[in-house]
Scaffold this motif. Structure first.
Motif, PDB file in Angstrom:
ATOM      1  N   GLY A 734      15.666 -44.059 -58.356  1.00 21.67           N
ATOM      2  CA  GLY A 734      14.664 -44.985 -57.835  1.00 21.67           C
ATOM      3  C   GLY A 734      13.389 -44.272 -57.486  1.00 21.67           C
ATOM      4  O   GLY A 734      13.351 -43.048 -57.329  1.00 21.67           O
ATOM      5  N   ILE A 735      12.302 -45.042 -57.383  1.00 26.09           N
ATOM      6  CA  ILE A 735      10.993 -44.473 -57.082  1.00 26.09           C
ATOM      7  C   ILE A 735      10.246 -45.404 -56.142  1.00 26.09           C
ATOM      8  O   ILE A 735      10.390 -46.637 -56.208  1.00 26.09           O
ATOM      9  CB  ILE A 735      10.171 -44.249 -58.379  1.00 26.09           C
ATOM     10  CG1 ILE A 735       8.812 -43.610 -58.056  1.00 26.09           C
ATOM     11  CG2 ILE A 735      10.003 -45.545 -59.147  1.00 26.09           C
ATOM     12  CD1 ILE A 735       8.011 -43.244 -59.290  1.00 26.09           C
ATOM     13  N   SER A 749      21.140 -40.888 -56.044  1.00 23.53           N
ATOM     14  CA  SER A 749      22.421 -41.371 -55.531  1.00 23.53           C
ATOM     15  C   SER A 749      23.522 -40.856 -56.442  1.00 23.53           C
ATOM     16  O   SER A 749      23.400 -40.906 -57.676  1.00 23.53           O
ATOM     17  CB  SER A 749      22.458 -42.902 -55.491  1.00 23.53           C
ATOM     18  OG  SER A 749      21.461 -43.395 -54.642  1.00 23.53           O
ATOM     19  N   SER A 750      24.590 -40.348 -55.833  1.00 20.56           N
ATOM     20  CA  SER A 750      25.721 -39.848 -56.614  1.00 20.56           C
ATOM     21  C   SER A 750      26.980 -39.955 -55.774  1.00 20.56           C
ATOM     22  O   SER A 750      26.927 -40.000 -54.537  1.00 20.56           O
ATOM     23  CB  SER A 750      25.482 -38.397 -57.039  1.00 20.56           C
ATOM     24  OG  SER A 750      25.342 -37.570 -55.893  1.00 20.56           O
ATOM     25  N   GLY A 752      30.136 -38.313 -54.279  1.00 19.64           N
ATOM     26  CA  GLY A 752      30.719 -37.031 -53.938  1.00 19.64           C
ATOM     27  C   GLY A 752      32.133 -37.189 -53.415  1.00 19.64           C
ATOM     28  O   GLY A 752      32.728 -38.262 -53.481  1.00 19.64           O
ATOM     29  N   ARG A 753      32.645 -36.129 -52.860  1.00 17.08           N
ATOM     30  CA  ARG A 753      34.013 -36.177 -52.350  1.00 17.08           C
ATOM     31  C   ARG A 753      34.159 -37.149 -51.189  1.00 17.08           C
ATOM     32  O   ARG A 753      35.198 -37.770 -51.010  1.00 17.08           O
ATOM     33  CB  ARG A 753      34.442 -34.777 -51.898  1.00 17.08           C
ATOM     34  CG  ARG A 753      34.557 -33.787 -53.038  1.00 17.08           C
ATOM     35  CD  ARG A 753      35.008 -32.426 -52.514  1.00 17.08           C
ATOM     36  NE  ARG A 753      35.143 -31.475 -53.614  1.00 17.08           N
ATOM     37  CZ  ARG A 753      35.500 -30.189 -53.419  1.00 17.08           C
ATOM     38  NH1 ARG A 753      35.744 -29.750 -52.180  1.00 17.08           N
ATOM     39  NH2 ARG A 753      35.607 -29.392 -54.462  1.00 17.08           N
ATOM     40  N   SER A 754      33.123 -37.251 -50.396  1.00 13.62           N
ATOM     41  CA  SER A 754      33.215 -38.107 -49.204  1.00 13.62           C
ATOM     42  C   SER A 754      32.597 -39.476 -49.423  1.00 13.62           C
ATOM     43  O   SER A 754      32.428 -40.224 -48.477  1.00 13.62           O
ATOM     44  CB  SER A 754      32.524 -37.409 -48.019  1.00 13.62           C
ATOM     45  OG  SER A 754      31.175 -37.121 -48.358  1.00 13.62           O
ATOM     46  N   GLY A 755      32.237 -39.805 -50.646  1.00 14.10           N
ATOM     47  CA  GLY A 755      31.657 -41.129 -50.895  1.00 14.10           C
ATOM     48  C   GLY A 755      30.301 -41.012 -51.585  1.00 14.10           C
ATOM     49  O   GLY A 755      30.008 -40.020 -52.271  1.00 14.10           O
ATOM     50  N   LEU A 756      29.497 -42.008 -51.385  1.00 17.58           N
ATOM     51  CA  LEU A 756      28.189 -42.075 -52.035  1.00 17.58           C
ATOM     52  C   LEU A 756      27.186 -41.211 -51.277  1.00 17.58           C
ATOM     53  O   LEU A 756      26.962 -41.406 -50.078  1.00 17.58           O
ATOM     54  CB  LEU A 756      27.694 -43.528 -52.070  1.00 17.58           C
ATOM     55  CG  LEU A 756      26.416 -43.784 -52.872  1.00 17.58           C
ATOM     56  CD1 LEU A 756      26.626 -43.477 -54.348  1.00 17.58           C
ATOM     57  CD2 LEU A 756      25.982 -45.243 -52.686  1.00 17.58           C
ATOM     58  N   ASP A 757      26.619 -40.215 -51.971  1.00 17.23           N
ATOM     59  CA  ASP A 757      25.632 -39.328 -51.368  1.00 17.23           C
ATOM     60  C   ASP A 757      24.231 -39.745 -51.777  1.00 17.23           C
ATOM     61  O   ASP A 757      23.986 -40.117 -52.933  1.00 17.23           O
ATOM     62  CB  ASP A 757      25.871 -37.875 -51.799  1.00 17.23           C
ATOM     63  CG  ASP A 757      27.149 -37.305 -51.206  1.00 17.23           C
ATOM     64  OD1 ASP A 757      27.488 -37.709 -50.066  1.00 17.23           O
ATOM     65  OD2 ASP A 757      27.802 -36.505 -51.881  1.00 17.23           O
ATOM     66  N   GLY A 790      15.206 -40.966 -42.023  1.00 12.88           N
ATOM     67  CA  GLY A 790      16.339 -40.951 -42.935  1.00 12.88           C
ATOM     68  C   GLY A 790      17.581 -41.456 -42.253  1.00 12.88           C
ATOM     69  O   GLY A 790      17.778 -41.249 -41.045  1.00 12.88           O
ATOM     70  N   VAL A 791      18.400 -42.149 -43.012  1.00 16.44           N
ATOM     71  CA  VAL A 791      19.667 -42.672 -42.492  1.00 16.44           C
ATOM     72  C   VAL A 791      20.790 -42.138 -43.357  1.00 16.44           C
ATOM     73  O   VAL A 791      20.701 -42.181 -44.597  1.00 16.44           O
ATOM     74  CB  VAL A 791      19.676 -44.215 -42.485  1.00 16.44           C
ATOM     75  CG1 VAL A 791      21.011 -44.743 -41.984  1.00 16.44           C
ATOM     76  CG2 VAL A 791      18.548 -44.751 -41.629  1.00 16.44           C
ATOM     77  N   ASP A 792      21.848 -41.622 -42.698  1.00 17.89           N
ATOM     78  CA  ASP A 792      22.992 -41.083 -43.421  1.00 17.89           C
ATOM     79  C   ASP A 792      23.577 -42.166 -44.305  1.00 17.89           C
ATOM     80  O   ASP A 792      24.030 -43.209 -43.828  1.00 17.89           O
ATOM     81  CB  ASP A 792      24.042 -40.589 -42.414  1.00 17.89           C
ATOM     82  CG  ASP A 792      25.162 -39.813 -43.106  1.00 17.89           C
ATOM     83  OD1 ASP A 792      25.431 -40.098 -44.288  1.00 17.89           O
ATOM     84  OD2 ASP A 792      25.756 -38.951 -42.446  1.00 17.89           O
ATOM     85  N   GLY A 793      23.560 -41.933 -45.630  1.00 22.15           N
ATOM     86  CA  GLY A 793      24.013 -42.952 -46.571  1.00 22.15           C
ATOM     87  C   GLY A 793      25.508 -43.157 -46.583  1.00 22.15           C
ATOM     88  O   GLY A 793      25.988 -44.143 -47.137  1.00 22.15           O
TER      89      GLY A 793
END
Length: 1006
Positions: A734-735, A749-750, A752-757, A790-793
């Motif tokens: 996104g932009i 956005s990707s 990861g091991r703990s969910g969506l980063d 920023g908010v922890d995704g």
């Protein structure tokens, strides 16, 4: 009982009348209580007596009712008979102690118990006083001191005491006067405000009434609906007026280019039933021919005038071409290719060549006994009249050639003239080819192939197909045909006999087809489909005078379909057939067994676009437009349609459509804009790029390519504005671009091991671009870019505040609500507040400077679970719009410190964006809403995509999912400009009175 007097003034009118009046006024006002009109009641004959037959008796009565006698002593009063009588009567009935002497002139001298050597004392006072009386001197007029002493004597009060009372009463009167003035001023202001409010309420009521009438007229008279809505907004921009105007403008934006109704006495006084449009669509001509297009009504009226309108420019007033003596109703019209000249044939067969802009014309063909002997040759600037065809130069109007012939047809740009001698004379541009005699007179008719390469002629017992390049016969067939058709390329010919036998020659073995024509009917027409694969055979007549159409496979001769409409048109792929007649319209599928769709509406005018892709039918409900490339789609009912349209026509490009009907009201449509309103342009699609977003207040759109390059395009032209590689941005999802264009934020956005980063990078938009921050989570920025949050995704439980350069300032937990899972967050434009919603029904607003909770709304209405789109701050941050799970949009005041709802309304979409001034918002479902009342002003019919308000808030820019852009007017002035541009005229005085528009007549649009 009559009231008494405190004092009676006795004086000589000359010279003491002025002094007496001055004394009377002074005694009235000195030390007067504020609530009384006079301090003392004083008799003065000039002011107190009315006309009387017995003056002396009236004076005596007044003396009887007076407590004091004030004598103005002067030489004149000493000689006055009336002063003497008043003193004598007083002394006879009252004590001299109540006489007050005031010297206004002369001398007073007391000696030896009487007045001596005194010329100011009346003889009636001689011996009246036992001792020397006190008198007052006022030779220069009644001074305040004299008035005060006389008032004290009459009242029996000390002068000093009375002076003090006078001061007190004066001050009290001043205060009361000031209070009264203030009260009166207040009352005047209240009255003025009340009057202003009353006028405003009256204007608002009239505005709402006009808006309601506008909405009611919108389906049938869009031009009037626009004019009334414009006037409603001009009276008072109520929500109803703005809604009416926006709705009418959105409706007109679906292709209406202009209404050409002329103002005043120059409008057509009858229904126009004949129509012509110049090739480039710049001119429209209309005329009256009662029999044209089977129109009902005024068949007995005769008017040979022609009305010619410019489609662009001007005020919509037509050029009126007059009818000369002997002219009848004009039944055919044709423009030359550049629109300069116009051919007109009337019902008598007379043809005139007009130059409308010059207002001049000349007769090309005279009237004949049988008007059918004269005709305008379709597609060519030529006239067929008895025995000849006259060709005219379409650019100069001059005669080019006269060719002998009894019939003429056109095709592929060629005009084929069939002579009585059986020869063909073909005009192709400036070239004239004469062929050999064909031995046929074409008494039954002639047709050309679609490409113009072949012409077919048939008469009793014979049919001939000839080459239009040479005029020579290519094939001949013995036949008793009553109808004939050539395939589009001219390689096949279909000949139909009256009994229903159809023979197809050429392109392979001859096909002999027997069509089941009902008894009593005769074949009247045979036509190839555009591809040549199908043949349509039409028969009519019989006891019930019906029409039946048979569709035959040209290759096999198999009967494919039977339908019952007099007229029909194939779809482009020939999978469907649109049929119409007096009883209705049918859409018939030819490739699969789908029930026919029937529209119960009679048809007046019809037209097909030159490329055959569109079909327009004029119905009682308006103009239906079919896209023949999409036969499965329902036809579009064009906005502003003319009910009962008698004539419909396309221009040469097929992009301009004009219809005319009742009352001489032509409507012009831009056919390629009959979809979503106010189409602007398109943004190109890049393979692998992110979905484009609107930037720069909708002036541009931007996207990220797969290799990490930011690209921006102009939303009007679709041209690329800039391309900027961003280091480390490959694979961005996104932009976001700042309003001033100086900063670009890219999100990744990707899983990861703990969910969506989530990660967000911000760049300074230079050449080359410079990475400023690379922060975890989804990062939001204030308008000026100085505050980043920023908010922890993954957990959405913590917010981190950064400076614009990425320096971390503080962090705080989003734990103000009992349910810790945060669904969506939004930052205020100034970066001072962060709103967060939980997954059920809670809302909290935090201060980013300290993390403290500013507002908490637990379990009040519940934001929707659609993510960030469920909340938006107004541009000034004083309101927060929240889309609740209760199906309503709630407006929360962020300035009061408590959960205070200021408005709520049931809307279908979430808030997409606010205008820069905060007056208007638009939802994700295209609802355009007044931000203060949450009243829906209008709804965009094609809402899918993204919205942005222009920099001046006058327009709403829309970017759809396929990259198409639109520019929708939303501000009052922009809407009025758009409405007036389409209507092209103002209200007439008759319309003004009809709709009871308040105020002095004003056309509104000019």
């Amino acid at each position: 009982m009559a009231r008494g007097y405190d004092a009676f003034i006795s004086y000589a009118r000359v010279p003491d009348a002025g002094a007496a009046e001055e004394l009377r006024r002074g005694l009235h006002g000195f030390a007067r209580p504020w609530f009384r009109m006079r301090a003392l009641r004083v008799f003065l004959d000039a002011a107190s007596l009315s006309a009387s037959p017995d003056l002396e008796r009236d004076l005596q009565r007044c003396l009887d009712r007076s407590r004091f006698l004030i004598v103005l002593a002067s030489p004149a009063s000493a000689r006055s008979r009336w002063v003497a009588k008043e003193i004598e009567y007083w002394l006879a009935t009252r004590s001299p102690d109540h006489i007050v002497l005031v010297r206004t002139g002369g001398t007073l001298h007391w000696a030896d118990g009487r007045f001596t050597a005194s010329d100011a004392v009346s003889p009636a006072l001689a011996g009246a006083f036992p001792a020397e009386p006190t008198y007052l001197d006022a030779p220069a007029g009644m001074s305040p001191d004299v008035i005060a002493k006389i008032s004290a004597r009459v009242r029996g009060r000390d002068v000093d005491e009375l002076y003090g009372e006078d001061v007190r009463e004066h001050r009290k009167a001043v205060r009361i006067r000031r209070v009264a003035i203030a009260l009166l001023t207040t009352l005047a202001v209240v009255a003025s405000v009340t009057a202003v409010l009353a006028v405003r309420r009256s204007r608002e009521a009239s505005s709402r009434q006009l808006a309601a009438q506008s909405v009611q007229l919108r389906p049938s008279r869009l031009d009037l609906a626009l004019l009334l809505a414009v006037r409603a907004v001009a009276l008072a921009p109520t929500d109803e007026a703005r809604s009416g105007l926006l709705g009418a403008v959105l409706e007109s934006g679906r292709g209406v280019r202009r209404f050409l109704r002329a103002p005043g006495d120059r409008s057509a006084p009858f229904d126009l039933r004949v129509l012509a449009v110049s090739a480039a669509g710049q001119w429209v001509a209309g005329a009256h021919c009662p029999a044209a297009n089977n129109g009902p009504g005024d068949a007995g009226s005769t008017d040979g005038r022609i009305f010619v309108w410019p489609v662009t420019g001007g005020d919509g007033t037509p050029i009126v071409l007059p009818a000369a003596e002997g002219d009848t109703n004009v039944c055919e019209l044709a423009f030359g290719p550049d629109g300069r000249f116009l051919l007109a044939r009337d019902a008598s067969g007379r043809v005139r060549l007009w130059e409308p802009r010059a207002g001049t014309g000349r007769i090309v063909a005279e009237a004949v006994e049988d008007e059918s002997e004269t005709a305008l040759i379709d597609g060519a600037f030529a006239v067929r009249r008895a025995g000849v065809v006259v060709f005219l130069d379409p650019r100069t109007g001059a005669d080019l050639a006269t060719v002998p012939g009894v019939a003429a047809v056109t095709g592929g740009g060629r005009v084929v003239v069939i002579g009585a001698d059986g020869r063909l004379r073909i005009r192709d541009g400036a070239r004239l080819v004469t062929g050999p005699a064909l031995g046929i007179d074409a008494e039954r008719g002639a047709v050309t192939s679609a490409d113009g390469r072949r012409v077919g002629l048939f008469a009793a017992g014979r049919a001939v197909v000839a080459d239009t390049a040479t005029g020579r016969a290519a094939a001949g067939y013995p036949t008793a045909a009553v109808a004939m058709a050539l395939s589009p390329r001219g390689d096949r010919i279909a000949l139909a006999e009256s009994g229903g036998r159809v023979v197809v020659h050429g392109g392979g073995p001859d096909r002999d087809v027997r069509v089941p024509v009902p008894a009593g009917m005769t074949v009247g027409q045979v036509v190839f489909s555009p591809s040549g694969k199908l043949i349509s055979v039409t028969a009519g007549g019989g006891a019930e005078n019906l029409t039946v159409r048979f569709l035959i496979d040209a290759a096999t001769g198999a009967l494919r379909k039977v339908h019952w409409t007099p007229w029909a048109r194939f779809s482009t792929d020939e999978s469907a057939l649109i049929g119409w007649g007096d009883t209705g319209i049918t859409s018939e599928r030819l490739t699969r067994p789908v029930p026919d769709e029937v529209i119960s509406s009679s048809v007046g005018g019809t037209a097909a676009s030159p490329d055959g892709r569109r079909l327009a039918l004029g119905t009682a409900d308006g103009i239906l437009l079919w896209d023949l490339d999409e036969p499965g789609e329902r036809p579009a009912l064009l906005p502003g349609s003319v009910g009962g349209a008698y004539a419909v026509a396309f221009d040469g490009t097929g992009e301009i459509l004009v219809a005319v009907g009742a009352g001489g009201t032509p409507t012009v449509w831009q056919v390629d804009r009959t979809g979503p309103p106010f189409r602007l342009g398109a943004v190109p699609e890049l393979p692998g790029a992110s979905s484009p977003i609107l930037i720069n207040d909708g002036a541009a759109a931007a996207a990220m390519t797969a290799d990490g390059t930011a690209v921006a395009w102009d939303t009007t032209t679709g041209r690329e504005q800039w391309r900027l590689p961003l280091p480390g941005a490959a694979g961005a999802t996104g932009i976001t671009v700042a309003r001033d264009g100086t900063r670009i934020a890219v999100s990744h956005s990707s899983f990861g091991r703990s969910g969506l980063d989530h990660r967000t990078g911000t760049y300074a938009a230079g050449t080359p671009a410079r990475l400023v921050t690379d922060l975890p989570g989804e990062v939001m920025a204030s308008t000026d870019g100085r505050v980043l949050v920023g908010v922890d995704g993954r957990t959405n439980e913590e917010a981190v505040v950064y400076r614009g350069d990425g320096t971390r300032i503080r962090s705080f937990r989003l734990d103000a609500l009992p349910r810790p899972y945060t669904v969506s967050t939004v930052l205020s434009p100034d970066g001072r507040m962060l709103a967060a919603s939980d997954h059920l029904s809670g809302l909290a607003v935090y201060g980013t400077s300290d993390g403290r909770v500013r507002i908490r709304c637990p379990a009040l209405f519940g934001p929707s679970v659609t993510g960030g789109g469920s909340m938006r701050f107004t541009p000034d941050g004083t309101r927060l719009a929240v889309s609740g799970q209760d199906g309503q949009l709630h407006l929360v005041d962020t300035t009061v410190g408590t959960c205070t709802e200021v408005a709520a309304a049931r809307l279908s979409g979430d808030v997409a964006t606010f205008s820069h001034d905060g007056r208007t918002l638009v939802t994700t479902d295209g609802e355009i809403v007044a931000a203060d009342t949450l009243a829906v002003l209008g709804t965009d019919p094609d809402p899918f995509g993204e919205y942005a308000f222009s920099a001046d808030d006058r327009h709403l820019i829309h970017l759809d999912d396929e990259g198409g852009t639109r520019r929708i007017p939303v501000a009052d002035d922009a809407l009025i400009s758009a409405a007036c541009a389409v209507v092209g005229r103002g209200l007439t005085e008759t319309e003004w009175r009809r709709f009871a528009v308040p105020g002095t007549f004003h056309a509104g649009c000019r």
